[in-house]
Scaffold this motif. Sequence first.
Motif, PDB file in Angstrom:
ATOM      1  N   VAL A   1       0.867  -1.179   0.000  1.00  0.00           N
ATOM      2  CA  VAL A   1       0.000   0.000   0.000  1.00  0.00           C
ATOM      3  C   VAL A   1       0.904   1.230   0.000  1.00  0.00           C
ATOM      4  N   VAL A   2       0.559   2.202  -0.838  1.00  0.00           N
ATOM      5  CA  VAL A   2       1.402   3.405  -0.938  1.00  0.00           C
ATOM      6  C   VAL A   2       0.589   4.665  -0.655  1.00  0.00           C
ATOM      7  N   LEU A   3       1.312   5.737  -0.448  1.00  0.00           N
ATOM      8  CA  LEU A   3       0.681   7.059  -0.300  1.00  0.00           C
ATOM      9  C   LEU A   3       1.047   7.874  -1.528  1.00  0.00           C
TER      10      LEU A   3
ATOM     11  N   SER B   1      -3.684   1.256  -3.340  1.00  0.00           N
ATOM     12  CA  SER B   1      -3.143  -0.110  -3.380  1.00  0.00           C
ATOM     13  C   SER B   1      -3.298  -0.762  -4.757  1.00  0.00           C
ATOM     14  N   TRP B   2      -4.044  -0.128  -5.648  1.00  0.00           N
ATOM     15  CA  TRP B   2      -4.201  -0.700  -6.993  1.00  0.00           C
ATOM     16  C   TRP B   2      -3.114  -0.154  -7.908  1.00  0.00           C
ATOM     17  N   HIS B   3      -1.961  -0.800  -7.879  1.00  0.00           N
ATOM     18  CA  HIS B   3      -0.852  -0.395  -8.733  1.00  0.00           C
ATOM     19  C   HIS B   3      -0.098  -1.647  -9.161  1.00  0.00           C
TER      20      HIS B   3
ATOM     21  N   PRO C   1       5.109   3.557   2.639  1.00  0.00           N
ATOM     22  CA  PRO C   1       5.181   3.572   4.103  1.00  0.00           C
ATOM     23  C   PRO C   1       5.451   2.173   4.658  1.00  0.00           C
ATOM     24  N   THR C   2       5.890   2.111   5.911  1.00  0.00           N
ATOM     25  CA  THR C   2       5.974   0.821   6.614  1.00  0.00           C
ATOM     26  C   THR C   2       4.864   0.798   7.659  1.00  0.00           C
ATOM     27  N   VAL C   3       4.815  -0.308   8.385  1.00  0.00           N
ATOM     28  CA  VAL C   3       3.730  -0.538   9.340  1.00  0.00           C
ATOM     29  C   VAL C   3       3.633   0.584  10.381  1.00  0.00           C
TER      30      VAL C   3
ATOM     31  N   PRO D   1      11.933  -3.740   4.784  1.00  0.00           N
ATOM     32  CA  PRO D   1      10.803  -2.869   5.125  1.00  0.00           C
ATOM     33  C   PRO D   1       9.556  -3.660   5.484  1.00  0.00           C
ATOM     34  N   ARG D   2       8.957  -3.334   6.593  1.00  0.00           N
ATOM     35  CA  ARG D   2       7.718  -4.021   7.005  1.00  0.00           C
ATOM     36  C   ARG D   2       6.537  -3.281   6.375  1.00  0.00           C
ATOM     37  N   THR D   3       6.358  -3.518   5.060  1.00  0.00           N
ATOM     38  CA  THR D   3       5.324  -2.812   4.306  1.00  0.00           C
ATOM     39  C   THR D   3       3.941  -3.405   4.583  1.00  0.00           C
ATOM     40  N   LEU D   4       2.929  -2.611   4.227  1.00  0.00           N
ATOM     41  CA  LEU D   4       1.536  -3.022   4.431  1.00  0.00           C
ATOM     42  C   LEU D   4       0.949  -3.526   3.122  1.00  0.00           C
TER      43      LEU D   4
END
Length: 184
Positions: free
Chosen positions: A26-28, A43-45, A80-82, A159-162
């Motif tokens: 998930v990104v910003l 998140s749709w990428h 981002p990370t968690v 990285p603890r990504t979401l």
Amino acid sequence: MRRARPTARKSLSLSRVYRLLEPGPVVLLTTANQGRANVMTMSWHTMLEFEPPLVGCVVSNRNFSFEALNVRKECVINIPTVKLAEAVVKCGNASGRRKDKFAAFGLTAVPATQVAAPLIAECYANLECQVVDAALVARYNFFVLEVVKAWIDPKVGVPRTLHHRGRGEFMVAGRTLRLTSRAK
Ligand SMILES: Cc1cc2nc3c(=O)[nH]c(=O)nc-3n(C[C@H](O)[C@H](O)[C@H](O)COP(=O)(O)O)c2cc1C
């Protein structure tokens, strides 16, 4: 021939398919238009090409970010990370039409070098992007972006990504497996 045993599989609603295939992380997405910066959760990428890096993404035309992206043709994908999980959800549930989400959710905007949209300082990676193909925008709200500059925080190891699983549920990345593979 062996007869296949009946399995305990259940039919899955087509409306839930995206939950299985949704790419991560998930990104910003930040944009800037008429002197105003904004941020939305996305998140749709999907990756489309290695180099130059091309990324496809869906930004709904109901979102305030859509106009900025469509008019200015540039943005930043911030990863981002968690640690930023709360802000990630909040940025995905409020519109920049009426709110300064940076101030409201404790995010620091830092100037980018190639685009007007800002980097988010709290994110471990930032990808400055230009829209290079808008052929599918009218039909699918699908933008093709080229990453023209990339930044990474060297202090973040794994990285603890979401990763979004729908309805406010996220998986958090963590373990690394190293396997022999021909994929890049
Ligand atoms: C986890 C999550 C993922 C999201 N993914 C997308 C996406 O890929 N595309 C999109 O258009 N909106 C997506 N959204 C919704 C937008 O972030 C949301 O509509 C946001 O309020 C838009 O902000 P804006 O009006 O300031 O542009 C997502 C929201 C969440 C919580």
